[in-house]
Design an enzyme around this catalytic site. Sequence first.
Site, short mmCIF file in Angstrom:
data_model
loop_
_atom_site.label_atom_id
_atom_site.label_comp_id
_atom_site.label_asym_id
_atom_site.label_seq_id
_atom_site.Cartn_x
_atom_site.Cartn_y
_atom_site.Cartn_z
N GLU A 1 0.81 -1.23 0.00
CA GLU A 1 0.00 0.00 0.00
C GLU A 1 0.85 1.28 0.00
O GLU A 1 0.31 2.38 -0.18
CB GLU A 1 -0.93 0.02 1.23
CG GLU A 1 -2.15 -0.88 1.12
CD GLU A 1 -1.83 -2.36 1.17
OE1 GLU A 1 -1.02 -2.76 2.02
OE2 GLU A 1 -2.39 -3.12 0.35
N VAL B 1 8.91 -3.19 5.94
CA VAL B 1 9.86 -4.29 6.09
C VAL B 1 9.25 -5.53 5.47
O VAL B 1 8.16 -5.94 5.86
CB VAL B 1 10.18 -4.55 7.58
CG1 VAL B 1 11.03 -5.81 7.73
CG2 VAL B 1 10.89 -3.36 8.19
N THR C 1 6.68 -18.51 0.61
CA THR C 1 6.06 -18.36 -0.70
C THR C 1 6.75 -17.25 -1.49
O THR C 1 7.65 -16.58 -0.98
CB THR C 1 4.57 -17.99 -0.54
OG1 THR C 1 4.49 -16.66 -0.03
CG2 THR C 1 3.85 -18.95 0.41
N HIS D 1 5.42 -14.49 -2.30
CA HIS D 1 4.80 -13.21 -1.93
C HIS D 1 5.85 -12.10 -1.84
O HIS D 1 5.67 -11.00 -2.34
CB HIS D 1 4.15 -13.38 -0.55
CG HIS D 1 2.81 -12.75 -0.44
ND1 HIS D 1 1.65 -13.47 -0.42
CD2 HIS D 1 2.43 -11.47 -0.35
CE1 HIS D 1 0.63 -12.66 -0.33
NE2 HIS D 1 1.07 -11.44 -0.28
C1 DLZ Z 1 0.65 -10.21 2.76
C2 DLZ Z 1 1.94 -9.68 3.28
C3 DLZ Z 1 3.01 -10.55 3.57
C4 DLZ Z 1 2.93 -12.02 3.37
N1 DLZ Z 1 4.15 -10.09 4.07
C5 DLZ Z 1 4.30 -8.76 4.28
C6 DLZ Z 1 5.50 -8.24 4.81
O1 DLZ Z 1 6.47 -8.97 5.14
N2 DLZ Z 1 5.60 -6.89 4.95
C7 DLZ Z 1 4.59 -6.03 4.62
O2 DLZ Z 1 4.76 -4.81 4.75
N3 DLZ Z 1 3.42 -6.51 4.14
C8 DLZ Z 1 3.24 -7.84 3.98
N4 DLZ Z 1 2.07 -8.32 3.50
C9 DLZ Z 1 0.93 -7.39 3.33
C10 DLZ Z 1 0.89 -6.69 1.97
O3 DLZ Z 1 1.92 -5.70 1.86
C11 DLZ Z 1 -0.47 -5.97 1.79
O4 DLZ Z 1 -0.71 -5.11 2.88
C12 DLZ Z 1 -1.65 -6.94 1.71
O5 DLZ Z 1 -1.41 -7.91 0.72
C13 DLZ Z 1 -2.97 -6.18 1.37
O6 DLZ Z 1 -2.86 -5.54 0.09
#
Ligand code: DLZ
Length: 168
Positions: free
Chosen positions: A67, A89, A95, A97
């Site tokens: 975001e 961070v 995965t 992701h």
């Molecule tokens: C989904 C997700 C994952 C798995 N890991 C992180 C992360 O390590 N750091 C982070 O800032 N956000 C993570 N997110 C959330 C995504 O950035 C996002 O907020 C969601 O997918 C909703 O769009």
Amino acid sequence: MLDKAKTLTHGAYDAAAASALKILVIHTRWNVEIVSALRDGVLSSLTNQYAIPRSNIDVVEVPGAFELPFATKALLKQGKYDAVIPIGVLIKGATVHFEYISEAATHALMNVGLESGTPVIFGILTCLTEEQALQRAGIGRGEEKGHNHGIDWAAAAVEMALLNQGKA
Ligand code: DLZ
């Protein structure tokens, strides 16, 4: 060993112009302990090192790193900021992701900066382990606490904002 902070610290600069800058800090709620340390490093550097009044700095939260670009673009429309420091961070998990979000957020933040004409700093840590991230926020668990990269991001924001104003 080379002090990494020094490599990002600029030399002589217009201190009066720096102290008048308006800075937007946007941080995620993911990895909150590490993100909070980075945010505090940014705020402490902007206010103590560059004498920017706390009232010149807005702090906004978003859910996650994905975001950060949208929030940066949306809030820059207000036209009141000289630089933005998005903070997040990402820690590699099981995965892909991590790879998707890292790459998407990195490119999008670069584009927002270039399209808006306002410096957008890269304040996202992309780490393979939690300990790496803790070290880069200056809160490592071992004897060596590491270095808070928020300090470098504040310096980069001030330097780029002054450059953008022709006061570098
Ligand atoms: C989904 C997700 C994952 C798995 N890991 C992180 C992360 O390590 N750091 C982070 O800032 N956000 C993570 N997110 C959330 C995504 O950035 C996002 O907020 C969601 O997918 C909703 O769009």
